[in-house]
Design an enzyme around this catalytic site. Structure first.
Site, PDB file in Angstrom:
ATOM      1  N   GLY A   1      33.334  82.933 -55.565  1.00  0.00           N
ATOM      2  CA  GLY A   1      33.655  84.296 -55.146  1.00  0.00           C
ATOM      3  C   GLY A   1      33.290  85.334 -56.191  1.00  0.00           C
ATOM      4  O   GLY A   1      32.908  86.459 -55.858  1.00  0.00           O
ATOM      5  N   ASP A   2      33.404  84.957 -57.463  1.00  0.00           N
ATOM      6  CA  ASP A   2      33.031  85.873 -58.538  1.00  0.00           C
ATOM      7  C   ASP A   2      31.513  86.056 -58.591  1.00  0.00           C
ATOM      8  O   ASP A   2      31.012  87.168 -58.816  1.00  0.00           O
ATOM      9  CB  ASP A   2      33.537  85.348 -59.877  1.00  0.00           C
TER      10      ASP A   2
END
Length: 288
Positions: free
Chosen positions: A236-237
């Protein structure tokens, strides 16, 4: 000088790669163990630096070996660490992660001093050069104040509140954010204002099912990229780093969504929270 400032957690990750995630009172076999830097803000900063975006990181670490190692990794990745605060006699936050053979992740945390920094630790001179400020999980008042300062300086703001969205009052930062990132679990528990796409861009991450972007007038969807999932830690980062990098180079939401999904897929198919993103790898996936 940085074009982007990331603010939030800087951690040290101890990752156990196991054959499966056990049920309560169960047991799993540890197949490998690693130690490396982590923390959502730090991960996004590394991703941006690898995508050739000048980036500074506002966060805090302890005066210990883990803090020194985390800082060294960030510097090696090309992140400006001048605004990382070192807390005397403090302990760097440590996250213990169990990753199954299917890439599923379970996280156990010891916070340490990763929220010791304040909005006042960001110098005006650093903020003045930034076009964008990306906020991740941190003290709600700090996030809201940083968002205020960013808007006053003419920078856009994105916010990825993370796993603790349902435990903390992030309404101040959410109200000031131009872009909000949420995964499915976070969206299910989010405040109504967080899901409002009339006044901001809402980016919903659906994991292996891709992602979507909602604006006040349009919805964009992308199915993601089929890759063999090895470890979803930091995916997600990486997604957020790709989305921000794409917007900064002038892409629209549709292009940014595809690029972000490519970065997330690259992260999911390799071990660790910080896949060394590069434009060649991104371009290869986008060309499929």
């Amino acid at each position: 000088m940085p074009r982007v400032i990331c603010a939030g957690h800087v951690n040290w990750d101890v990752t156990l790669y196991v054959d499966r995630l056990p049920e309560p009172d169960g047991e799993a076999v540890i197949e490998a163990q690693t130690g490396a830097g982590g923390g959502s803000a730090a991960n996004v900063a590394c991703g941006l630096a690898r995508l050739d975006v000048p980036v500074a990181l506002l966060g805090s670490v302890g005066e210990d070996d883990h803090g020194a190692a985390a800082r060294a990794e960030l510097i090696d990745a090309g992140v400006d660490c001048g605004t990382i605060q070192t807390v005397p006699d403090g302990e760097t936050a440590v996250k213990y992660l169990a990753v199954s053979a299917a890439g599923e992740v379970m996280v156990f945390g010891r916070d340490g001093v990763n929220e010791a920094f304040t909005a006042g630790h960001l110098p005006e001179s650093t903020l003045a050069s930034a076009e964008h400020v990306h906020l991740t999980s941190q003290r709600p008042n700090t996030a809201a104040r940083l968002a205020d300062r960013a808007r006053e300086a003419g920078a856009t703001v994105s916010f990825d509140p993370g796993r603790r969205l349902d435990e903390r009052d992030f309404s101040g930062a959410l109200a000031r954010a131009d872009v909000v990132f949420l995964n499915d679990r976070e969206a299910a528990t989010a405040l109504g204002d967080a899901l409002d796409s009339e006044n901001r861009t809402l980016v919903l991450k659906h994991g292996p099912r891709g992602a979507e972007v909602r604006t006040g007038t349009r919805t964009y969807t992308h199915p993601g990229f089929a890759v063999e999932t090895v470890d979803t830690t930091g995916a997600g980062d990486a997604f957020a780093a790709g989305f921000i990098a794409s917007l900064l180079r002038g892409d629209g939401c549709e292009e940014a969504l595809a690029l972000a999904n490519a970065c997330g897929a690259l992260a999911a198919r390799t071990r660790g929270a910080r896949t060394p993103l590069d434009w060649d790898g991104v371009s290869e996936l986008l060309s499929r």
